[in-house]
Design a protein around this motif. Structure first.
Motif, mmCIF file in Angstrom:
data_model
loop_
_atom_site.group_PDB
_atom_site.id
_atom_site.type_symbol
_atom_site.label_atom_id
_atom_site.label_comp_id
_atom_site.label_asym_id
_atom_site.label_seq_id
_atom_site.Cartn_x
_atom_site.Cartn_y
_atom_site.Cartn_z
ATOM 1 N N GLU A 1 1.990 4.547 -14.521
ATOM 2 C CA GLU A 1 2.372 4.341 -13.126
ATOM 3 C C GLU A 1 1.576 5.317 -12.259
ATOM 4 O OE1 GLU A 1 6.290 5.722 -11.520
ATOM 5 O OE2 GLU A 1 6.620 3.562 -11.336
ATOM 6 N N VAL A 2 0.957 4.800 -11.204
ATOM 7 C CA VAL A 2 0.156 5.621 -10.298
ATOM 8 C C VAL A 2 0.878 5.719 -8.954
ATOM 9 C CG1 VAL A 2 -2.022 5.797 -9.022
ATOM 10 C CG2 VAL A 2 -2.026 5.052 -11.416
ATOM 11 N N GLN A 3 1.101 6.939 -8.501
ATOM 12 C CA GLN A 3 1.721 7.140 -7.189
ATOM 13 C C GLN A 3 0.637 7.327 -6.141
ATOM 14 O OE1 GLN A 3 4.912 10.073 -6.795
ATOM 15 N NE2 GLN A 3 4.199 10.603 -4.736
ATOM 16 N N ILE A 4 0.756 6.579 -5.061
ATOM 17 C CA ILE A 4 -0.195 6.682 -3.952
ATOM 18 C C ILE A 4 0.540 7.284 -2.764
ATOM 19 C CG2 ILE A 4 -1.791 5.422 -2.466
ATOM 20 C CD1 ILE A 4 -1.807 3.181 -4.558
ATOM 21 N N GLY A 5 0.015 8.386 -2.242
ATOM 22 C CA GLY A 5 0.641 9.075 -1.120
ATOM 23 C C GLY A 5 1.591 10.161 -1.592
ATOM 24 N N GLU B 1 -2.498 14.942 -0.232
ATOM 25 C CA GLU B 1 -2.037 13.650 0.290
ATOM 26 C C GLU B 1 -1.973 12.558 -0.779
ATOM 27 O OE1 GLU B 1 -0.768 13.021 3.026
ATOM 28 O OE2 GLU B 1 -1.556 14.292 4.623
ATOM 29 N N ARG B 2 -2.587 12.812 -1.907
ATOM 30 C CA ARG B 2 -2.591 11.865 -3.034
ATOM 31 C C ARG B 2 -3.088 10.480 -2.588
ATOM 32 N NH1 ARG B 2 1.499 12.541 -8.030
ATOM 33 N NH2 ARG B 2 0.539 11.022 -9.431
ATOM 34 N N LEU B 3 -4.229 10.461 -1.905
ATOM 35 C CA LEU B 3 -4.813 9.211 -1.428
ATOM 36 C C LEU B 3 -5.583 8.533 -2.553
ATOM 37 C CD1 LEU B 3 -6.131 10.466 2.035
ATOM 38 C CD2 LEU B 3 -3.868 9.575 1.451
ATOM 39 N N VAL B 4 -6.152 7.372 -2.242
ATOM 40 C CA VAL B 4 -6.999 6.644 -3.193
ATOM 41 C C VAL B 4 -8.417 6.650 -2.658
ATOM 42 C CG1 VAL B 4 -7.461 4.443 -4.330
ATOM 43 C CG2 VAL B 4 -5.093 5.147 -3.903
ATOM 44 N N PHE B 5 -9.380 7.004 -3.490
ATOM 45 C CA PHE B 5 -10.788 6.945 -3.108
ATOM 46 C C PHE B 5 -11.448 5.804 -3.885
ATOM 47 C CE2 PHE B 5 -11.728 10.679 -0.464
ATOM 48 C CZ PHE B 5 -10.500 11.336 -0.542
ATOM 49 N N GLY C 1 -5.881 16.488 -6.250
ATOM 50 C CA GLY C 1 -4.723 15.639 -6.514
ATOM 51 C C GLY C 1 -4.789 14.224 -5.972
ATOM 52 N N HIS C 2 -5.976 13.636 -5.939
ATOM 53 C CA HIS C 2 -6.111 12.268 -5.433
ATOM 54 C C HIS C 2 -6.263 11.257 -6.575
ATOM 55 C CE1 HIS C 2 -6.314 13.588 -1.302
ATOM 56 N NE2 HIS C 2 -7.329 14.401 -1.563
ATOM 57 N N ASN C 3 -6.164 9.981 -6.197
ATOM 58 C CA ASN C 3 -6.387 8.877 -7.135
ATOM 59 C C ASN C 3 -7.802 8.327 -6.938
ATOM 60 O OD1 ASN C 3 -3.505 8.769 -8.006
ATOM 61 N ND2 ASN C 3 -3.195 8.152 -5.864
ATOM 62 N N LEU C 4 -8.320 7.694 -7.971
ATOM 63 C CA LEU C 4 -9.697 7.215 -7.917
ATOM 64 C C LEU C 4 -9.781 5.799 -8.490
ATOM 65 C CD1 LEU C 4 -12.723 7.877 -7.375
ATOM 66 C CD2 LEU C 4 -12.842 8.725 -9.734
ATOM 67 N N VAL C 5 -10.477 4.922 -7.775
ATOM 68 C CA VAL C 5 -10.765 3.577 -8.279
ATOM 69 C C VAL C 5 -12.101 3.608 -9.010
ATOM 70 C CG1 VAL C 5 -11.286 1.185 -7.660
ATOM 71 C CG2 VAL C 5 -9.480 2.415 -6.451
ATOM 72 N N ASP D 1 -2.822 9.037 -14.953
ATOM 73 C CA ASP D 1 -1.976 8.444 -13.914
ATOM 74 C C ASP D 1 -2.566 8.627 -12.504
ATOM 75 O OD1 ASP D 1 -1.587 11.129 -13.699
ATOM 76 O OD2 ASP D 1 0.599 11.049 -13.644
ATOM 77 N N HIS D 2 -3.884 8.886 -12.454
ATOM 78 C CA HIS D 2 -4.603 8.917 -11.171
ATOM 79 C C HIS D 2 -5.783 7.938 -11.190
ATOM 80 C CE1 HIS D 2 -2.880 12.571 -9.047
ATOM 81 N NE2 HIS D 2 -2.274 12.584 -10.225
ATOM 82 N N LEU D 3 -5.856 7.119 -12.221
ATOM 83 C CA LEU D 3 -6.983 6.200 -12.399
ATOM 84 C C LEU D 3 -6.548 4.757 -12.149
ATOM 85 C CD1 LEU D 3 -9.907 5.559 -13.385
ATOM 86 C CD2 LEU D 3 -8.939 5.423 -15.712
ATOM 87 N N ILE D 4 -7.362 4.042 -11.359
ATOM 88 C CA ILE D 4 -7.165 2.615 -11.096
ATOM 89 C C ILE D 4 -8.474 1.909 -11.433
ATOM 90 C CG2 ILE D 4 -6.640 0.874 -9.326
ATOM 91 C CD1 ILE D 4 -5.267 3.187 -7.721
ATOM 92 N N LEU D 5 -8.392 0.806 -12.163
ATOM 93 C CA LEU D 5 -9.601 0.060 -12.537
ATOM 94 C C LEU D 5 -9.797 -1.140 -11.616
ATOM 95 C CD1 LEU D 5 -9.509 -0.071 -16.468
ATOM 96 C CD2 LEU D 5 -11.134 1.177 -15.020
ATOM 97 N N ASP D 6 -11.032 -1.339 -11.177
ATOM 98 C CA ASP D 6 -11.404 -2.524 -10.402
ATOM 99 C C ASP D 6 -12.501 -3.257 -11.176
ATOM 100 O OD1 ASP D 6 -12.338 -4.460 -8.697
ATOM 101 O OD2 ASP D 6 -12.524 -3.158 -6.950
ATOM 102 N N PRO D 7 -12.165 -4.390 -11.817
ATOM 103 C CA PRO D 7 -13.169 -5.093 -12.633
ATOM 104 C C PRO D 7 -14.094 -5.984 -11.819
ATOM 105 C CG PRO D 7 -10.896 -5.631 -13.270
ATOM 106 C CD PRO D 7 -10.850 -5.009 -11.929
#
Length: 398
Positions: free
Chosen positions: A77-81, A219-223, A243-247, A272-278
């Protein structure tokens, strides 16, 4: 047929041998042929007795229990914000991922988090936009902060994806310090989490991300996004530090997605800071490949492949690259509906494949996909299917 002929045919049928006597035949050619089938046809048979049909009183009801499978893996689970109590300034946080079974297998486990919709905002008004999209934002195109407020307050977006296209070296080449002003204004205008998108230039994006990650620490944003040609060690370390998330963007290549995931986590990015974009191909332009790759990533993650255990991002915005979405052709129907439906259909394919976060452009498309995601994410439908007015899109107004 005369009785004499019938009697003759019966005799012939019973005879094993035929001998003609005192017969004179005058003919140029004579052919005698006896076909058993003819005789069978001639036989008089009694009509079959009518079969009485048994009246069906009621159908036999059988109970179906779908098979329930326990999967060895799960999606983090990834928390954004982050709220003020968590070190940020956001009024709410958003969580994506957390799946323990394939998408919408509610009989195994209801979705832990509903897929979320981000509406795109651009930091400069000169971006070429399709007519229906431009029409929806025509009063705020000059101001990213007002654009973001309208996307949230009027169109009901879950979060904002702010694209810093002006930082592209081939356009304005805006320096990170200048781009930061747009980010700051958007963060001040809305209190929901945001996604910060770069220009797609790996060297310039790294500079921009490093500056903005430090500026928005906590801020735990997504880049979005890290690509295979970027300095992955550097971008992973800066995201982890602040402390940010990354695509991680892979170009419709599951092995590239695995490599990106492995290198980023080895460099220190928490799982839990990683998001995959295929990568999302538009409807009619490779959407079936996107579906296959997303589905395979999700199933591989559930079956235990740790490099593919990450929530999925779907850039349904790519649908507007299809000429069918925007080109003015009377025979194709009005663009005001055709374009949004093209984008919505593209996103729905990603939704069914397991995508957790969508970057979209048109508010009507976003509304359709968000509504469907809300229904599919419920543990149990509280409305009969026939009562869901799924065809209301015909009368929708934006």
């Amino acid at each position: 047929m005369s009785k004499e002929l019938l009697d003759l045919l019966k005799l012939l049928d019973q005879a094993s041998e035929l001998e003609l006597q005192d017969v004179t035949i005058e003919a140029e050619e004579l052919a005698i042929e006896f076909l058993p089938v003819v005789m069978q046809t001639m036989a008089v048979t009694a009509p079959e007795a009518a079969v009485a049909l048994k009246k069906v009183i009621e159908l036999k009801m059988e109970k179906f229990e779908p098979p329930v499978i326990k999967y060895p893996g799960s999606i983090p689970e990834v928390q954004i914000g982050a709220t003020r109590a968590e070190g940020g300034t956001r009024g709410k946080v958003i969580k994506i991922g957390g799946e323990t079974c394939p998408p919408f297998y509610r009989f195994e486990s209801p979705p832990k988090n509903r897929p979320v919709i981000a509406l795109d905002v651009f930091d400069q008004p000169i971006v070429p936009l399709a007519g229906p999209v431009k029409s929806a934002y025509k009063d705020v195109l000059e101001d990213p902060a007002e654009w973001a407020k309208k996307a949230i307050q009027v169109y009901g977006a879950d979060l904002i994806s702010l694209h810093l296209v002006s930082t592209d070296p081939t356009l304005k080449d805006t320096p990170p310090q200048e781009a930061a002003k747009a980010v700051e204004r958007v963060l001040q205008a809305v209190d929901i989490p945001i996604i910060i998108g770069g220009s797609g230039n790996p060297q310039k994006d790294l500079q921009v991300f490093q500056y903005l990650a430090e500026m928005t620490a906590g801020e735990r944003l997504v880049f979005a996004s890290a690509t295979i040609d970027m300095d992955l060690d550097a971008v992973a370390k800066v995201m982890s530090k602040y402390g940010h998330n990354l695509v991680a963007l892979a170009f419709m290549d599951i092995n590239q997605a695995k490599e990106l995931s492995r290198k980023l986590t080895e460099a220190g990015l928490p799982k839990d800071h990683l998001i995959l974009d295929p990568t999302t191909g538009a409807l009619g332009y490779g959407i079936e490949y996107s579906f296959s790759v997303m589905e395979r990533i999700r199933l591989s993650g559930l079956m235990g492949d740790e490099t593919l255990q990450a929530p999925l991002s779907c850039a349904a915005t790519n649908a507007w690259a299809a000429r069918e979405a925007w080109m003015k052709v009377d025979e194709w129907g009005p663009r005001e509906y055709r374009g949004p439906l093209w984008e919505a259909t593209t996103a729905i394919v990603g939704l069914l494949a397991g995508a957790d976060m969508f970057m979209m452009m048109h508010p009507l498309a976003a509304k359709i996909v968000k509504g469907l995601a809300e229904i599919l994410s419920k543990p149990k439908l509280d409305t009969k299917l026939e009562e869901i007015n799924y065809n209301d899109w015909i009368r929708m107004r934006v």
